[in-house]
Write a protein that holds these residues in place. Structure first.
Motif, mmCIF file in Angstrom:
data_model
loop_
_atom_site.group_PDB
_atom_site.id
_atom_site.type_symbol
_atom_site.label_atom_id
_atom_site.label_comp_id
_atom_site.label_asym_id
_atom_site.label_seq_id
_atom_site.Cartn_x
_atom_site.Cartn_y
_atom_site.Cartn_z
ATOM 1 N N GLY A 102 -7.572 -8.180 8.361
ATOM 2 C CA GLY A 102 -7.730 -6.934 7.316
ATOM 3 C C GLY A 102 -6.970 -6.571 6.171
ATOM 4 N N GLN A 104 -5.436 -4.332 5.023
ATOM 5 C CA GLN A 104 -4.177 -3.566 5.298
ATOM 6 C C GLN A 104 -2.804 -4.284 5.613
ATOM 7 O OE1 GLN A 104 -4.255 -0.104 4.966
ATOM 8 N NE2 GLN A 104 -2.078 0.009 5.383
ATOM 9 N N SER A 242 -14.435 -5.457 5.957
ATOM 10 C CA SER A 242 -14.570 -4.358 6.531
ATOM 11 C C SER A 242 -15.768 -3.178 6.208
ATOM 12 C CB SER A 242 -13.284 -3.322 6.277
ATOM 13 O OG SER A 242 -12.176 -3.866 7.165
HETATM 14 C C1 LIG Z 1 -8.258 0.517 -0.864
HETATM 15 C C2 LIG Z 1 -8.088 0.232 0.348
HETATM 16 N N1 LIG Z 1 -7.307 -0.923 0.756
HETATM 17 C C3 LIG Z 1 -7.241 -1.383 1.857
HETATM 18 C C4 LIG Z 1 -7.826 -0.955 3.052
HETATM 19 C C5 LIG Z 1 -7.736 -1.440 4.399
HETATM 20 O O1 LIG Z 1 -9.108 -2.055 4.865
HETATM 21 P P1 LIG Z 1 -9.049 -3.250 5.913
HETATM 22 O O2 LIG Z 1 -7.682 -3.206 6.424
HETATM 23 O O3 LIG Z 1 -10.238 -2.582 6.959
HETATM 24 O O4 LIG Z 1 -9.551 -4.483 5.318
HETATM 25 C C6 LIG Z 1 -8.772 0.231 2.987
HETATM 26 C C7 LIG Z 1 -9.613 0.766 4.113
HETATM 27 O O5 LIG Z 1 -10.077 1.799 3.852
HETATM 28 C C8 LIG Z 1 -8.866 0.766 1.491
HETATM 29 O O6 LIG Z 1 -9.587 1.813 1.107
#
Ligand SMILES: Cc1ncc(COP(=O)(O)O)c(C=O)c1O
Length: 403
Positions: A102, A104, A242
């Protein structure tokens, strides 16, 4: 046990994010939630994933269930590199790609790679709440720069950089979400993208480009990521599966220059050893079979309609001094209410009316944005979007003392 005295300074000061706190209300069936950032379940290609999983187990067997290298599975990195090169004109090779559990995690790791306590980070204002949480674990100083309809206020950006330099520091990176920004739904113009690179080059700064939404364009002409204009290797580009496959498979990636990648790799060895091998095989096959190119138009069609329904409902039901963005893609729009209204105070009322949103101040590292809110338009059913906006308008009118 005196647990408080044992926590690290950073941990002791950690606060729950407004988004997380909200998810518990979103679970109540009577609540229409515009709060979370969830894709619509109809956007997941269930049958195709089922077929892919069978194929992976038949063809890769135990290898797909084993640990894999920290950078990522070869097939995944190769397919990602091929996709971003053909979509955006990047010149990546598979060795420039690092798989992530992810994006994040990428926010956390990139900030960990660059930030010491007290280092400056420049961001858009408002910016992604999850980035605020992730970067805050390094205790940086935020220098948020106002977002305009076509990107950052560039004069303000340069002033802000000069101010940091005058204090004997250098901003460690500029974090931006230039396409269908979370939370504002706005998109940077090509001119501002070029201008950002010029400024970054002038002051020798790194740009961290977070791009989860650019595949989800409903209208207008595509504008390529900042990374596609980067001739100096100063842009760290981050993508995710995602919003175009499934958030549950927890898969993202970073494309950056080799010096940066090496450090991320070293840090990542201690964070998670490797990214889910199984998920990487699924995503690689999703790309290789071209399912992504059939799936994205379906998602875009689904979300465009929902955006239109939300905009029409906002126009119909909200007080006439309400302002909101009209995103050409992505998942969110940003509402600015009469300045007398405090959306944090109003949230209790909204929840009594069974509707939820994320308060605007959650997206400002310095707590501004009190009369604004972020609305997600992708998750709710069409009829719930209209009903939810009706409920929201009642909460706003009560906030004014109008009913
Ligand atoms: C701008 C942005 N960055 C990062 C993320 C993290 O997403 P993920 O960890 O699901 O790839 C999100 C999730 O909504 C996001 O809006």
């Amino acid at each position: 046990m005196d647990i408080e005295s044992k926590f690290a300074d950073i941990t002791r000061n950690l606060r729950g994010s407004a988004v997380r706190d909200l998810l518990k209300y979103a679970d109540r069936p009577e609540v229409i939630s515009f709060g979370g950032g969830m894709p619509n379940p109809l956007s997941f290609p269930l049958n195709e994933i089922k077929e892919i999983i069978d194929h992976i187990l038949d063809n890769y067997g135990a290898k797909a269930l084993q640990y894999s290298s920290t950078d990522g599975v070869e097939e995944f990195r190769e397919e990602v590199s091929r996709r971003i090169n053909s979509r955006y004109g990047f010149k990546s090779t598979k060795s420039d790609i690092i798989a992530l559990n992810g994006s994040q995690t990428g926010l956390y790791m990139v900030s960990k790679v660059f930030l010491n306590k007290g280092d400056y980070v420049i961001s858009e204002a408002p910016t992604y709440v999850g980035a605020i949480t992730a970067f805050n674990a390094q205790a940086p100083v935020w220098a948020p720069v106002d977002l305009q309809d076509d990107g950052m206020n560039m004069e303000m950006l340069e002033e802000s950089i000069k101010k940091v330099i005058s204090q004997g520091k250098i901003p460690k990176f500029i974090y931006v979400i230039p396409t269908f920004q979370n939370p504002a739904g706005l998109t940077w113009s090509l001119d501002k993208r070029k201008n950002l690179l010029e400024i970054a080059s002038k002051y020798d700064l790194i740009i961290f480009e977070d791009d989860p939404y650019s595949e989800l364009r409903f209208d207008g002409k595509e504008i390529k990521p900042i990374k596609s204009l980067d001739t100096e290797g100063r842009v760290i580009y981050m993508g995710t599966f995602s919003k175009v496959l499934s958030p549950g498979i927890r898969l993202g990636f970073i494309y950056a220059n080799s010096d940066i990648n090496k450090k991320i790799n070293l840090l990542k060895q201690g964070v998670d050893l490797c990214t889910s091998t199984f998920s990487q095989y699924i995503a690689a096959e999703y790309l290789k079979r071209g399912i992504i190119d059939r799936q994205i138009p379906k998602i875009v069609q689904l979300y465009r309609k929902k955006r239109d329904i939300m905009i029409e409902a906002l126009e119909t039901y909200m007080p006439s001094d309400t302002k909101f963005t009209r995103p050409d893609g992505g998942m969110f729009l940003w509402v600015t209410l009469n300045e007398k209204i405090d959306t944090e105070k109003m949230l209790k009322k909204a929840l009594e009316f069974n509707v939820a949103y994320v308060i605007g101040s959650a997206f400002y590292p310095d707590g501004r944005g009190r009369n604004s809110m972020r609305l997600n338009f992708t998750f709710s059913k069409d009829e719930d979007i209209v009903e939810g906006i009706k409920r929201l308008s009642r909460a706003v009118r009560e906030g004014y003392g109008l009913c």
